[in-house]
Design an enzyme around this catalytic site. Structure first.
Site, PDB file in Angstrom:
ATOM      1  N   GLU A   1       0.818  -1.235  -0.063  1.00 30.42           N
ATOM      2  CA  GLU A   1      -0.063   0.146  -0.120  1.00 30.42           C
ATOM      3  C   GLU A   1       0.760   1.244  -0.096  1.00 30.42           C
ATOM      4  OE1 GLU A   1      -3.982  -0.118   1.812  1.00 30.42           O
ATOM      5  OE2 GLU A   1      -2.871   0.950   3.333  1.00 30.42           O
TER       6      GLU A   1
ATOM      7  N   GLU B   1       1.901   1.695  -3.520  1.00 34.59           N
ATOM      8  CA  GLU B   1       0.999   2.256  -4.278  1.00 34.59           C
ATOM      9  C   GLU B   1       0.842   3.579  -3.998  1.00 34.59           C
ATOM     10  OE1 GLU B   1      -2.971   0.260  -3.350  1.00 34.59           O
ATOM     11  OE2 GLU B   1      -3.888   1.493  -4.912  1.00 34.59           O
TER      12      GLU B   1
ATOM     13  N   CYS C   1      -8.312  -2.132   4.292  1.00 31.34           N
ATOM     14  CA  CYS C   1      -8.198  -3.152   4.880  1.00 31.34           C
ATOM     15  C   CYS C   1      -9.787  -3.378   5.714  1.00 31.34           C
ATOM     16  CB  CYS C   1      -7.168  -3.028   5.831  1.00 31.34           C
ATOM     17  SG  CYS C   1      -6.187  -1.901   5.821  1.00 31.34           S
TER      18      CYS C   1
ATOM     19  N   SER D   1      -7.415   1.852  -2.149  1.00 26.51           N
ATOM     20  CA  SER D   1      -6.203   1.214  -2.564  1.00 26.51           C
ATOM     21  C   SER D   1      -6.693  -0.213  -2.999  1.00 26.51           C
ATOM     22  CB  SER D   1      -5.396   1.137  -1.164  1.00 26.51           C
ATOM     23  OG  SER D   1      -4.859  -0.228  -1.377  1.00 26.51           O
TER      24      SER D   1
ATOM     25  N   LYS E   1     -15.586  -9.738   7.743  1.00 27.34           N
ATOM     26  CA  LYS E   1     -14.359 -10.461   7.450  1.00 27.34           C
ATOM     27  C   LYS E   1     -15.089 -11.703   6.811  1.00 27.34           C
ATOM     28  CE  LYS E   1     -10.703  -8.157   7.922  1.00 27.34           C
ATOM     29  NZ  LYS E   1      -9.975  -7.645   6.935  1.00 27.34           N
TER      30      LYS E   1
ATOM     31  N   GLU F   1     -16.354 -11.024   3.429  1.00 24.94           N
ATOM     32  CA  GLU F   1     -15.236 -10.693   2.629  1.00 24.94           C
ATOM     33  C   GLU F   1     -14.386 -12.304   2.303  1.00 24.94           C
ATOM     34  OE1 GLU F   1     -11.503  -9.378   4.319  1.00 24.94           O
ATOM     35  OE2 GLU F   1     -11.210  -8.056   2.630  1.00 24.94           O
TER      36      GLU F   1
ATOM     37  N   GLU G   1     -14.388 -12.799  -5.781  1.00 18.05           N
ATOM     38  CA  GLU G   1     -12.975 -12.473  -6.239  1.00 18.05           C
ATOM     39  C   GLU G   1     -11.708 -13.004  -5.387  1.00 18.05           C
ATOM     40  OE1 GLU G   1     -15.782 -10.715  -5.650  1.00 18.05           O
ATOM     41  OE2 GLU G   1     -15.447  -8.729  -5.132  1.00 18.05           O
TER      42      GLU G   1
ATOM     43  N   CYS H   1     -10.489  -2.005  14.548  1.00 22.03           N
ATOM     44  CA  CYS H   1     -10.736  -3.117  14.814  1.00 22.03           C
ATOM     45  C   CYS H   1     -10.872  -3.439  16.438  1.00 22.03           C
ATOM     46  CB  CYS H   1      -9.584  -4.043  14.239  1.00 22.03           C
ATOM     47  SG  CYS H   1      -9.275  -3.584  12.492  1.00 22.03           S
TER      48      CYS H   1
END
Lengths: 156, 387, 593
Positions: free
Chosen positions: C280, C283, C307, C327, C366, C369, C374, C523
């Site tokens: 990141e 990036e 994230c 990102s 999560k 996710e 994908e 988190c």
């Protein structure tokens, strides 16, 4: 612009884009179509920039903001105590027999829906009912039959 | 006890012998403080049922500093057995608008709203014409006050003033926590007077006759005339304007059918008075009333009556607070269970206690008032609940 | 200004605007509550917290009634106790009281109240609606209306903390319920799966979808190689599930417990957190170069972190036109998954089809996710199951382990090395701090100019934090950044994220790089963390995170030796071909309503 969008934008012109435009918008759609479709609610949410859940939550609170499909004529018969005392039961049975629907149902031709409602403020003239916005008082089986026959024959 | 003979009066519902707008013109020539004082001296109390002193409400509203204030006329009369506001708005709407305008002028509010219940939509066209007349009149006399209609959408609880405001703001009609009261923080967060239709009409009458004359009507507790919506087993159903202070006995004598066994005073949120208490119960004493009176004769099952009331409350509770949402369901299910013999008759005592909890712990007047009819019917007609 | 009142005979003075409940708390008088939650606005609808105010016949909800001068309050009288007992009994009467099989049993506020007040189940008849169907449509969240007490904490959470408004109240009277749009299944509405509704639910009405049975199956299957990675914030919260004080760091015990449960390899999500920083960070630098030097308008600034899967789904629903700002890095969980079934499998000579890869996360999102189509770049589902901190707590109990007495064990290697920079991912501002520790050094060759590497402006619970870092003395490769002022912001809680997005939409966003975490506090306050969570608890967990960081020998991501090794052995270079294949992803537009 679709009819729906026109309805919404007319109300927004009058009341602004704030949340207090919501009730007038919901009302004017119900006035046109007798109930709110899912797409209606999404469109309103978009226009007012609120969540669709909020539109649904608000609409579902009010007994005149139907979120289920209704006929063109919504019959609301008063079930409060004084109308009940004056013979609402017989009137209701007459309607059910004539239209072959139960409370909460809509006729197959989508012309009539039958609902019970709480007090409509005609306790001195019971039994009473509303068909859309119009009221009918001092009902008897005979009188309600006449009223319905008129709707069946003369109104689309 | 200030018992009076039953007396008809003709103040509110009389035709316009003096134009209500003339009353308005005369009133706004006086000082605002003087008019508010007059209103306080008249002893007028809110006519919707809660009975808050009108003059005090105006005074508090006038003391609020705000760029905008609202006057809302509560025409959401949903109480079963109530229909007086319908009559007032169809027959003498100018008295209402004049009262609203006086309230607006006295408290520096420029916007008036009539919150009309959805069930009365058929009245909108006529009312709008009358409102146009009023708005033109206000312009003509240089009064910065205009009125429009807001149409409700079918919810009894919106008769509660903060629920009504929530509804006007496009939300679910759920009553707010109080304080703050609408006078401090009402529609769109601005100071707001919410008053009943009859209250505004009465206010206009106070201004017309003066407080000194007005207090001659009624009881020590409540002055003025009161509209009664009379329905049920009565040959004289309809709206009657009476002086407060008569006993139920006199009332029944005048309006009953000769076989009256119970009178529901104040709508389903009020009390049910049995025959044995007709003599000693004075209407307008101790309890305020919205004026809904339903008369039941001896052919009526009071179990059926109570069941009907409870059905109503179970549906019309907004559902947010526990005592009202679940309590109403318990009362209904409870009387059914006793009737069916699934629960012992003693369970009725438990239910009366529950209704008292609802009275002290519910968030708004809806849940708080269920105990009135519930306890009075269950206590006075216990046999009918069981057998 | 303050007001003085008397509660149960004790004088107390509080700020004007405080409630009776606040005043009582101040003098350690505990008034029971249910709909009240410190994070949320006042509702005053359960009526459990009623008190007597002298001079009033009505009982007042102490959470919703302002303290006033001269008030005399009683909190425990027969009148109150009777009414409260009625009220709790009413709640019980509309509740599914099969507590024995409830996931929230012993952690349920209604159960506690009911037990404290010795509620008689027979006091009232049951008015529980029969045959309510549990909504299990979502990968992340289950909704069981039969356990709902209608306190509306979830609705307020979804509106006030997250500004998602996926939940609403519908109907009225006895039909009143918590509902989505048209009462559609969770999977079909704008829900971000953040799980904040779960952590704010007092009962078992909202829970995460549980996967631990599948995990036990895999552990018991000798043909499977079960790999676990544990997120940074789990180690500072798991102890709460197992009777330890809030803020206890249990990293070593957790590893031991997982090993004793039979996990084949206990690895650390921190490893891919460090990897995220490298990818990141590069990036960001690449984007800065594209925009500032090449004038490439197709590259979007500010760049925003990716994230937090709740945040990612939020932007996919609410601001799909702005996905270019995200990102392209996968979250550490998904990087871990992709590497487990490629790099790890290859190095350990295990067939990736035999690997079951499990993530222990502070998060409900999560789970969704892990199931995104994908996320199969390894050729398999990269992460087979995402478990919450709460689920792990349950599993440790199921395994009969005496957690408090367990010795410490180190993570397995490889993919078990960690740095302080990775640990702080668990707190709001942590990703930003970690990124700056690395990026600044990459560009200038020097450490970030903050004492002891602690970048304090990005820490703490303020909704949106910002900072400006002047870049001076660049290495030749980054000379285009010489003298530049890097403007950064950190937002946590989606309502704050929305504020940032609205700045971007209005073209008034001054920042280059923004960290967003869906959950308040980051988190450590995630939707999968132990219940309750409030600011007091968040702060303790955050402190534990920074303590963990301070105690680490390596505190910069680019110094993680395993990270250096994976680039040498497998990935070649940041943003390289393999990185792109395994560590980066794409986003999609989702329905807005």
């Amino acid at each position: 612009m679709s009819e729906l969008k026109t309805v919404i934008s007319d109300q927004i012109k009058k009341h602004g884009k704030g949340r207090d435009a919501l009730m007038p918008i919901l009302q004017s759609i119900v006035e046109k179509n007798n109930y709110l479709t899912n797409e209606n609610m999404v469109e309103i949410a978009k226009e007012l920039d609120i969540s669709a859940a909020d539109v649904y939550g608000t609409a579902s609170f009010y007994s005149f903001l139907e979120t289920e499909e209704r006929g063109r004529y919504v019959i609301r018969i008063c079930k409060s105590i004084t109308c009940d005392m004056k013979g609402k039961g017989k009137v209701l049975r007459t309607i059910q027999d004539m239209l072959k629907i139960k409370i909460g149902e809509t006729t197959q031709n989508k012309k009539f829906s039958l609902l019970e409602t709480n007090c409509i403020g005609l306790c001195d003239q019971g039994p009473a009912m509303l068909i859309n916005d119009d009221f009918y008082n001092h009902l008897t089986p005979e009188k309600v039959r006449e009223v319905l026959v008129d709707y069946i024959r003369n109104k689309n | 006890m200030t018992k009076k003979q039953l007396k008809r009066v003709d103040i509110i519902l009389s035709p316009y012998s003096v134009s209500p707008y003339q009353v308005l013109i005369n009133t706004v020539k006086r000082s605002k403080d003087e008019v508010i004082k007059e209103m306080i001296n008249s002893g007028l109390r809110g006519r919707g049922g809660a009975g808050f002193p009108t003059g005090l409400k105006w005074k508090l509203a006038s003391e609020q500093i705000s760029d905008e204030k609202y006057i809302i006329c509560n025409a959401d009369e949903g109480e079963p057995g109530t229909f007086k506001d319908r009559k007032i708005l169809s027959e003498v709407p100018r008295k209402v608008f004049s009262g609203m305008a006086i309230a607006g002028w006295a408290t520096n509010s420029t916007k008036g709203v009539v919150y009309l219940r959805r069930e009365y939509k058929y009245m909108v066209a006529d009312l709008e014409k009358e409102i146009e007349v009023f708005n033109n009149k206000a312009k003509e006399i240089g009064l910065d006050f205009s009125i429009n209609i807001f149409l409700g959408a079918g919810a009894y609880v919106c008769g509660e003033e903060t629920a009504l405001i929530e509804s006007m703001e496009g939300k679910r009609g759920e009553p707010r926590n109080k304080p703050p009261y609408p006078i401090q923080n009402g529609f769109k967060g601005k100071p707001t007077i919410v008053g009943n239709v009859e209250t505004f009409a009465s206010a206009s009458m106070v201004c017309r006759y003066g407080a000194d004359e007005y207090v001659k009507f009624g009881t020590n507790d409540q002055h003025g005339s009161k509209l009664f919506s009379i329905s049920g087993d009565s040959p004289k159903e309809g709206v009657h304007e009476l002086e407060l202070g008569m006993s139920i006995e006199d009332f029944v004598h005048e309006f009953g059918d000769g076989d009256t066994k119970a009178v529901q005073v104040g709508g389903v949120a009020g009390f049910c008075v049995p025959r044995k208490h007709f003599k000693t119960t004075i209407i307008g004493e101790g309890q305020t009333t919205g004026g809904a009176t339903m008369i039941f004769n001896s052919t009526r099952s009071m179990y059926h009556v109570l069941h009907n009331y409870l059905d109503f409350f179970v549906e019309e509770s907004c559902g947010q607070c526990t005592p009202c949402r679940v309590g109403t369901q318990q009362l209904l299910k409870g009387i059914e269970a006793v009737k069916l013999g699934e629960k012992e008759p003693e369970y009725l005592e438990q239910l009366i206690k529950l209704s008292q909890t609802m009275k002290v712990a519910s968030k708004c007047g809806l849940g708080q008032s269920v105990a009135n009819s519930f306890a009075s019917i269950v206590t006075n007609f216990k046999e009918e609940m069981i057998y | 200004m303050s007001v003085n009142l008397k509660i149960d005979g004790i004088n107390v003075s509080v700020e004007k605007g405080s409630t009776i409940l606040d005043a009582a708390k101040k003098i350690n008088i505990k008034i029971p509550t249910l709909c009240h939650h410190e994070d949320l606005c006042v509702a005053g609808n359960c009526r459990v917290c009623i008190v007597e105010v002298e001079g009033k016949n009505k009982l007042e909800a102490s959470c919703a009634t302002p303290a006033e001068e001269g008030m005399i309050i009683k909190t425990n009288t027969p009148k109150i106790r009777n009414a409260r007992k009625d009220i709790i009994s009413l709640l019980v009467s509309e509740h599914n009281t099969q507590c024995t099989t409830c996931y929230r049993s012993t952690n349920c506020e209604l159960q506690a109240l009911s037990s404290e007040h010795n509620i008689d189940h027979e006091r009232f008849l049951s008015v529980l609606k029969p045959h309510t169907k549990i909504d299990k449509s979502s990968w992340s969240i289950e909704k069981d209306d039969s356990k709902c007490v209608r306190c509306q904490r979830c609705v307020r959470t979804c509106a006030e903390l997250q500004h998602v408004n996926a939940l609403t109240v519908s109907g009225k009277g006895k039909e009143m319920k918590i509902s989505t749009f048209l009462n559609l299944p969770f999977s079909d509405v704008v829900c971000t799966n953040c799980g904040q509704c779960i952590t704010h639910c007092p009962t078992g009405a909202l829970t995460e979808r549980r996967y631990f049975d599948e995990v036990w199956e895999a552990i018991g299957d000798p043909t499977k190689h079960v790999v676990v990675n544990t997120a940074p914030s789990v180690r500072v919260a798991l102890g709460e599930m197992l009777g330890m004080p809030v803020g206890t760091r249990v990293t070593g015990k957790m590893v031991t417990a997982l090993k004793k449960m039979g996990i084949d390899a206990v690895l650390d999500t921190d490893f891919t957190a460090d990897l995220t920083i490298i990818e990141e960070g590069h990036e960001l630098l690449t984007r800065l170069k594209s925009v500032l030097v090449d004038g490439d308008t197709s590259v979007k600034l500010p760049m925003m972190t990716s994230c937090s899967p709740g945040w990612v789904k939020f932007i996919e629903h609410m601001y799909p036109e702005y996905l270019g700002h995200l990102s392209s890095c996968k979250s550490p969980q998904q990087m871990f998954g992709a590497l487990t079934k490629t790099y790890y499998a290859e190095k350990n000579n295990i067939n990736p089809k035999d690997i079951v890869s499990i993530a222990i996360m502070p998060c409900a999102a999560k789970k969704f996710e892990a199931n995104r189509p994908e996320m199969r770049d390894s050729g398999y589902q990269d992460i087979d199951a995402g478990l919450t901190t709460r689920e792990l707590g349950h599993m440790i109990k199921q395994a009969g382990l005496n957690f408090a007495e367990l010795e410490d064990t180190k993570y397995d290697s490889f993919m078990g090395d960690s740095t302080g920079a990775a640990v702080i991912f668990g707190a709001t501002g942590g990703v930003m701090e970690a990124a700056l520790r690395t990026a600044y050094e990459v560009v200038t060759g020097r450490e970030v100019p903050f004492k002891n590497l602690n970048i304090l402006p990005v820490r703490g619970l303020e909704g949106i934090k910002e900072a400006t870092i002047k870049i001076e003395g660049c290495l030749p490769a980054w000379s285009f950044l010489e003298g530049a002022e890097l403007k950064i912001a950190v937002a946590h809680g989606l309502i704050n994220a929305r504020q940032i997005m609205d700045m971007i939409v209005a073209g008034e966003c001054p920042y280059h790089f923004i960290e967003v975490m869906a959950c308040p506090g980051g988190c450590i306050g995630g939707g999968g963390q132990p219940i309750p969570t409030n600011n007091e608890i968040r702060l303790k967990r955050i402190k534990a995170i920074y303590d963990e960081d301070e105690g680490m020998p390596i505190r910069k991501s680019h110094e993680n030796p395993e990270v250096t090794k994976i680039y040498a052995d497998f990935l070649e270079k940041p943003l390289g071909h393999t990185s792109h294949k395994l560590l980066h992803t794409k986003y999609r537009k989702r329905n807005r309503y």
